[in-house]
Write an enzyme that holds these catalytic residues in place. Structure first.
Site, PDB file in Angstrom:
ATOM      1  N   LYS A 203       0.879  -1.237  -0.225  1.00 29.08           N
ATOM      2  CA  LYS A 203      -0.009  -0.051   0.032  1.00 29.08           C
ATOM      3  C   LYS A 203       0.934   1.156   0.045  1.00 29.08           C
ATOM      4  CE  LYS A 203      -3.001   2.044   3.538  1.00 29.08           C
ATOM      5  NZ  LYS A 203      -4.115   1.838   4.438  1.00 29.08           N
TER       6      LYS A 203
HETATM    7  C1  R5P Z   1      -2.648   4.447   8.424  1.00 28.89           C
HETATM    8  O1  R5P Z   1      -1.402   3.830   8.308  1.00 28.89           O
HETATM    9  C2  R5P Z   1      -3.799   3.446   8.271  1.00 28.89           C
HETATM   10  O2  R5P Z   1      -3.084   1.979   8.232  1.00 28.89           O
HETATM   11  C3  R5P Z   1      -4.690   3.506   7.410  1.00 28.89           C
HETATM   12  O3  R5P Z   1      -5.359   2.318   7.134  1.00 28.89           O
HETATM   13  C4  R5P Z   1      -4.490   4.238   6.363  1.00 28.89           C
HETATM   14  O4  R5P Z   1      -3.825   5.722   6.672  1.00 28.89           O
HETATM   15  C5  R5P Z   1      -5.509   4.524   5.218  1.00 28.89           C
HETATM   16  O5  R5P Z   1      -6.465   5.247   5.298  1.00 28.89           O
HETATM   17  P1  R5P Z   1      -6.767   6.462   4.995  1.00 28.89           P
HETATM   18  O6  R5P Z   1      -7.279   6.558   3.650  1.00 28.89           O
HETATM   19  O7  R5P Z   1      -7.503   7.455   5.739  1.00 28.89           O
HETATM   20  O8  R5P Z   1      -5.362   7.374   4.900  1.00 28.89           O
END
Ligand code: R5P
Length: 293
Positions: A203
């Site tokens: 990711k």
């Molecule tokens: C942060 O590390 C968390 O793992 C969240 O899953 C990630 O930030 C994704 O969420 P957002 O789209 O709110 O950034």
């Protein structure tokens, strides 16, 4: 005597047809074992090759962020529109009904809070508990360039080793420190290190300039992280650009659950990710669903 009953002429061996051996639909994943592929096929839709992951794991270091104060009320209605729910085992066990059929990606690292150095994490879930919870992947933060870079990389490799023993994939989350430059060069470095050291998918954030070089140089699937809340059209455009430039979907949180109409937003994101809908048409869908709902 059932065996004897089945002995007869004319069995259908189809000797003229070789058995088909299909390749697995996900980039870089063909050499994985059956269980691991099956779990990945529950995260990524085999039809589109992409996923809409709903990320609600923020509480593991930030507490009850806006939109996640009541997961039972605010988030559960969104789950039917997600392919995968990314969350902690605490929220999974305490709030999420086990009748849910969406796949689960379990937050498996932790140990730091927003009050301290964020990169100082460890593996925070035993592999046995991941198996017990029937998860489809485990997620670990990797802080390339961060203060605890090496420790976070080793967390990831240990999770990969543990998951590989039981067929559970590891999602490496490339976490960016507050003062670090978010550009394609950085994300090429971070994603490639994670892939080289065994992550099954990664990711990472979207960058305007050169995101296609990040996806091209990473040998396993990349999903786009959402980031802080931005206007709906911008979030849909970002998701559209990411998948058109090679991302295998999104792992989005705040831009869905902090939207003025979260159920409409997740359906608009789905349209972009799975149906290649343009941002303008997805925004039309968002507005239509918002007014209906
Ligand atoms: C942060 O590390 C968390 O793992 C969240 O899953 C990630 O930030 C994704 O969420 P957002 O789209 O709110 O950034």
């Amino acid at each position: 005597m059932a065996d004897m009953d089945d002995v007869r002429e004319g069995k259908q061996y189809h000797t003229d047809k070789p058995q088909e051996t299909e390749g697995f639909f996900l980039k870089g994943s063909n050499a994985l074992d059956w269980g691991m592929k099956n779990r990945l096929a529950r995260i990524f839709n085999p039809r589109s090759g992409r996923t809409v992951m709903l990320a609600i794991d923020h509480g593991y270091f930030q507490g009850a962020v806006t939109g996640l104060e009541r997961v039972d009320i605010n988030i559960l209605p969104l789950v039917p529109y997600a392919d995968t729910l990314m969350l902690t085992r605490g929220i999974l066990r305490s709030v999420v009904p086990p009748s849910l059929t969406q796949s689960i990606v379990l937050r498996a690292s932790g140990g730091a809070s927003i009050l301290k150095e964020l990169s100082n994490e460890e593996i925070a879930v035993d592999i046995e508990d991941s198996i017990r919870l029937n998860v489809c992947a485990m997620a670990v933060q990797v802080f390339i360039g961060g203060e605890y870079e090496k420790e976070s990389i080793i967390n990831m490799t240990r999770l990969v080793d543990a998951g590989t023993r039981y067929g559970i994939p590891t999602l490496a989350v490339t976490a960016v420190g507050k003062d670090m430059v978010r550009d394609a060069r950085y994300f090429r470095l971070a994603t490639r290190i994670c892939a080289e050291l065994g992550a099954h998918y990664i990711k990472t954030y979207y960058v305007e300039d050169g995101f296609e070089t990040v996806t091209a140089s990473c040998p396993v699937p990349i999903v786009m992280a959402g980031g802080k809340k931005i206007p709906e059209i911008d979030a849909l455009t970002m998701a559209y650009n990411a998948v058109q430039q090679g991302a295998a979907g999104v792992d989005m949180g705040r831009n869905i659950f902090q939207s003025e109409a979260p159920e409409a937003m997740i359906q608009a994101v789905r349209a972009v990710v799975h149906d290649d809908e343009t941002p303008d048409r997805a925004l039309d869908l968002f507005n239509t669903l918002k007014h209906k709902g």
